[in-house]
Design an enzyme around this catalytic site. Structure first.
Site, PDB file in Angstrom:
ATOM      1  N   CYS A  61      -7.783 -10.904   0.880  1.00 57.63           N
ATOM      2  CA  CYS A  61      -8.016 -10.545   2.166  1.00 57.63           C
ATOM      3  C   CYS A  61      -8.026 -11.769   3.085  1.00 57.63           C
ATOM      4  CB  CYS A  61      -8.943  -9.346   2.394  1.00 57.63           C
ATOM      5  SG  CYS A  61      -9.103  -9.002   4.289  1.00 57.63           S
ATOM      6  N   ARG A  96      -1.302   6.022   9.908  1.00 58.79           N
ATOM      7  CA  ARG A  96      -1.517   5.523   8.677  1.00 58.79           C
ATOM      8  C   ARG A  96      -1.592   6.554   7.542  1.00 58.79           C
ATOM      9  NH1 ARG A  96      -3.507   0.403   8.399  1.00 58.79           N
ATOM     10  NH2 ARG A  96      -2.681  -0.913   9.997  1.00 58.79           N
ATOM     11  N   LYS A  98      -2.895   0.745  15.184  1.00 62.75           N
ATOM     12  CA  LYS A  98      -2.843   1.774  14.182  1.00 62.75           C
ATOM     13  C   LYS A  98      -3.607   3.222  14.658  1.00 62.75           C
ATOM     14  CE  LYS A  98      -5.743  -1.078  11.740  1.00 62.75           C
ATOM     15  NZ  LYS A  98      -6.569  -1.664  10.680  1.00 62.75           N
ATOM     16  N   CYS A 115     -13.582  -1.956   6.465  1.00 59.77           N
ATOM     17  CA  CYS A 115     -12.766  -1.065   5.563  1.00 59.77           C
ATOM     18  C   CYS A 115     -13.432  -0.243   4.747  1.00 59.77           C
ATOM     19  CB  CYS A 115     -11.770  -2.145   4.937  1.00 59.77           C
ATOM     20  SG  CYS A 115     -10.504  -2.959   6.078  1.00 59.77           S
ATOM     21  N   LYS A 120      -5.197   6.854  12.850  1.00 62.92           N
ATOM     22  CA  LYS A 120      -5.650   7.368  11.558  1.00 62.92           C
ATOM     23  C   LYS A 120      -5.818   8.920  11.705  1.00 62.92           C
ATOM     24  CE  LYS A 120      -7.065   3.231   9.803  1.00 62.92           C
ATOM     25  NZ  LYS A 120      -8.205   2.251   9.105  1.00 62.92           N
ATOM     26  N   CYS A 160     -15.045  -3.003   0.018  1.00 63.04           N
ATOM     27  CA  CYS A 160     -13.718  -3.398   0.329  1.00 63.04           C
ATOM     28  C   CYS A 160     -13.134  -4.386  -0.481  1.00 63.04           C
ATOM     29  CB  CYS A 160     -13.546  -3.805   1.784  1.00 63.04           C
ATOM     30  SG  CYS A 160     -14.126  -5.295   2.220  1.00 63.04           S
ATOM     31  N   CYS A 187     -16.191  -8.521   5.759  1.00 62.61           N
ATOM     32  CA  CYS A 187     -16.158  -8.846   7.401  1.00 62.61           C
ATOM     33  C   CYS A 187     -16.531  -7.658   8.184  1.00 62.61           C
ATOM     34  CB  CYS A 187     -14.777  -9.433   7.729  1.00 62.61           C
ATOM     35  SG  CYS A 187     -13.446  -8.299   8.194  1.00 62.61           S
ATOM     36  N   ARG A 215       0.759  -1.229  -0.018  1.00 64.86           N
ATOM     37  CA  ARG A 215       0.043   0.004   0.007  1.00 64.86           C
ATOM     38  C   ARG A 215       0.886   1.189   0.033  1.00 64.86           C
ATOM     39  NH1 ARG A 215      -3.748  -0.222   5.117  1.00 64.86           N
ATOM     40  NH2 ARG A 215      -4.810  -1.881   3.852  1.00 64.86           N
TER      41      ARG A 215
END
Ligand code: SRM
Ligand code: SF4
Length: 580
Positions: free
Chosen positions: A451, A159, A222, A494, A224, A445, A490, A90
């Protein structure tokens, strides 16, 4: 990071708790030699296409995920072969702006090493998939050649920093975008591990600690950061750990409202995990921006849960300590009181598709890229078309937080040339205008096949589900009604499903939870209507809700608002404002 004493002095997070109490990842990070681990050895191990387990975790700090092709996982197991491992990388592109040279290099790299496809993400950047282990270094070196990297795109640090794309407000966009880029540099880890391992640079001695802010254990999880420019809430500022809402007077940037503790990930059957919208705690001037980032991040660094990763996001620290406590601690570290939050208005969290003219006279064309997937198909050579545009275009590209793409800063004289290319490759926005407004406000997503956490299809399924919902919309006369719909494979969220008016999150192959009632401009969480259901039940429930909406709505009423007013789902009531 700055050298502010209050922010740097507290090293208590560095292994202050006994090793056996800390989560496994904490000791792994602490013992990793500032994220180096054994990645360099793993990369040259020819016995396997994978890397060592701890290295998979460390590589996330450099935006790289080990994955395997789940479509052929069972078949490989039957054949007693190891999974078909490859890597996702990414890029770090704060604010989603990329040059045409960068685009062309990304295109070339995707064709050569990454399955001839590239993916625009929900946080305004590119992902490459299907990179083989021995191709990782060449890929990252190609990115280095156009001044791009994948540092900090995943892992326990900041991120990708988001920023509203807002093409019409050229001056404000430039100002806020610049701050987003500087934020990304400011908050990035300092270890040279990436440059040494992937770019072949020599390890040099460092004066003082290698990570003055992050220490040996980095963040608990993480973190953000995003910048919104009202009236657009395209970045979904309330979903950020730390969000900044630009406040202007007569077009001049005055500063930012500060929103803390947003986050969407949750786990089914674990009620202690939940999505949370950020709380607005006050106002800062532009001069206070970087000190505020240090203050907020250091509070999470020092108080975030380092034992239980499922409870380690900042949103849980904010709820456990309470917003007033967090605000007071941020102010203490900042050495100043936050101002009272200023008024602002959001109108939508979507994108305005098609051509618009910026206040500086340059033009911008926003293209709907369904679920952010860019590749060539026999019907639509999208990747070729965008490459041809990159070759002819003198401006930039902007990736939006809704997985759309803006051909941006087009000189007025160049517009016919770009329009001709869009037409030649079947990319012109008008072809997508034949879609329902629902499709144009959709996001999914990645999910299967790459994934590792996906429980159900998302990107590969949403387009066909929308085609079926479009039949319902046509029956109820709602084809032109902009309604946001988001799907994930899931519950991790995302595609930011929990703030969509309609959301589906995967539970098992072909089974989803259905949520309704999110706010049109990202201001309210939605509520689950049905749990673990298949397509027939989803379509039946939507037919009923959309039918009632068409018949009973008030003028101008949004579908999400209607779903709550009509009692189809109850409202989720959470305070977002804290001004005292
Ligand atoms: Fe995400 C994990 C893809 C935005 C919440 N996310 C993953 C991984 C890396 C799966 C994994 O851990 O093995 C996915 C890789 C799939 C693949 O094959 O590419 C993945 N996330 C994505 C992207 C590519 C979705 C997309 O289709 O665009 C987005 C990349 C954004 C970027 O450029 O950085 C992406 N992920 C998000 C967002 C939305 C956002 O940030 O605006 C969220 C919800 C907001 C939030 O963080 O609260 C999100 N991703 C998660 C979570 C749940 C985190 C949590 O707090 O519980 C995970 C799982 C985890 O971290 O353990 C996750
Ligand atoms: Fe994977 Fe789940 Fe994120 Fe979708 S929401 S990309 S399935 S982790």
């Amino acid at each position: 990071m700055t050298t502010k004493t209050a922010v740097e002095v507290d090293r208590s997070h560095d292994l202050s708790q006994p090793l056996e109490v800390l989560g496994r990842d904490e000791t792994m990070k602490a013992n990793s030699d500032q994220l180096r681990g054994t990645i360099d050895i793993s990369l040259i191990d020819e016995i396997t296409a994978a890397v060592a387990e701890d290295d998979t975790k460390l590589m996330k700090f450099f935006g790289i995920y080990q994955q395997d092709d789940r479509d052929i996982r069972d078949e490989r197991r039957r054949q007693k072969l190891e999974p078909a491992y490859s890597f996702m990388a990414r890029l770090r592109i704060p604010g989603g702006v990329c040059t045409t040279d960068q685009w062309l290099k990304i295109d070339e790299t995707a064709r050569e090493h990454c399955g001839e496809t590239m993916r625009l993400t929900t946080r305004q950047t590119f992902q490459f998939h299907y990179i083989l282990k021995h191709d990782l270094r060449p890929v990252l070196r190609k990115m280095r050649d156009v001044l791009l990297d994948t540092k900090g795109a995943c892992g326990d640090g900041t991120r990708g920093v988001m920023s509203s794309v807002n093409p019409t407000l050229s001056k404000l966009h430039a100002e806020v975008y610049d701050l987003a880029v500087r934020t990304s540099e400011h908050a990035l880890h300092r270890t040279r591990a990436y440059d040494e391992i992937f770019l072949g640079e020599e390890r040099k001695p460092v004066d003082g600690p290698e990570e003055p802010f992050y220490g040996k254990q980095y963040m608990p999880r993480k973190f953000k950061i995003g910048f919104a420019i009202p009236p657009s809430n395209d970045i979904d500022v309330y979903s950020q750990d730390l969000g900044f809402i630009a406040i202007t007077r007569n077009g001049e940037l005055q500063g930012f409202n500060v929103a803390i503790g947003g986050g969407l990930g949750r786990t089914d059957r674990a009620p202690e995990t939940y999505p949370r919208l950020a709380s607005v705690i006050g106002f800062i001037t532009v001069d206070q921006l970087f000190d505020t980032i240090d203050a907020v991040m250091s509070v999470q660094r020092d108080y975030g849960d380092r034992v239980n990763r499922a409870h380690a996001r900042f949103k849980y620290t904010v709820d456990d300590k309470g917003v007033p406590w967090i605000k007071a601690e941020v102010e203490r570290r900042l050495g100043a009181k936050l101002g009272r939050a200023r008024k602002y208005t959001f109108t939508s969290n979507g994108d305005q598709l098609g051509w618009v003219t910026g206040e500086d006279g340059r033009e911008h064309c926003t293209l709907f890229i369904e679920n952010g997937r860019i590749s060539n198909t026999p019907e639509r050579p999208m990747m070729d078309g965008l490459r041809a545009i990159a070759e002819a275009h003198t401006g930039t590209f902007r990736m939006t937080p809704n997985q759309s793409l803006i051909i941006s800063e087009v000189e007025p004289g160049d517009r016919p040339k770009i329009e001709a290319l869009l037409q030649e490759y079947g990319l012109e926005p008008s072809t997508r205008a034949q879609s329902s407004a629902l499709r144009l406000n959709s996001m999914a997503c990645v999910a299967l096949p790459t994934c590792g956490l996906a429980m159900a299809e998302s990107e590969r399924y949403l387009p066909e589900l929308i085609t079926k919902i479009e039949g319902l919309l046509a029956t109820h006369g709602l084809t032109e009604e902009p309604i946001t719909i988001r799907m994930t494979g899931c519950p991790n969220g995302c595609a930011r499903p929990y703030i969509a008016e309609i959301a589906l999150t995967g539970r098992a192959p072909g089974k989803y939870n259905l949520y309704l009632g999110g706010g049109f401009h990202g201001q309210r969480l939605n509520k689950m209507l049905l749990e673990n259901v298949g397509e027939p039940q989803i379509l039946e429930a939507l037919d009923d809700a959309l039918g009632r909406y068409a018949a009973e709505r008030e003028p101008g009423e949004r579908f999400g608002d209607f779903a709550i007013r009509a009692g189809i789902v109850p409202e989720v009531t959470e305070g977002r404002f804290f001004n005292d």
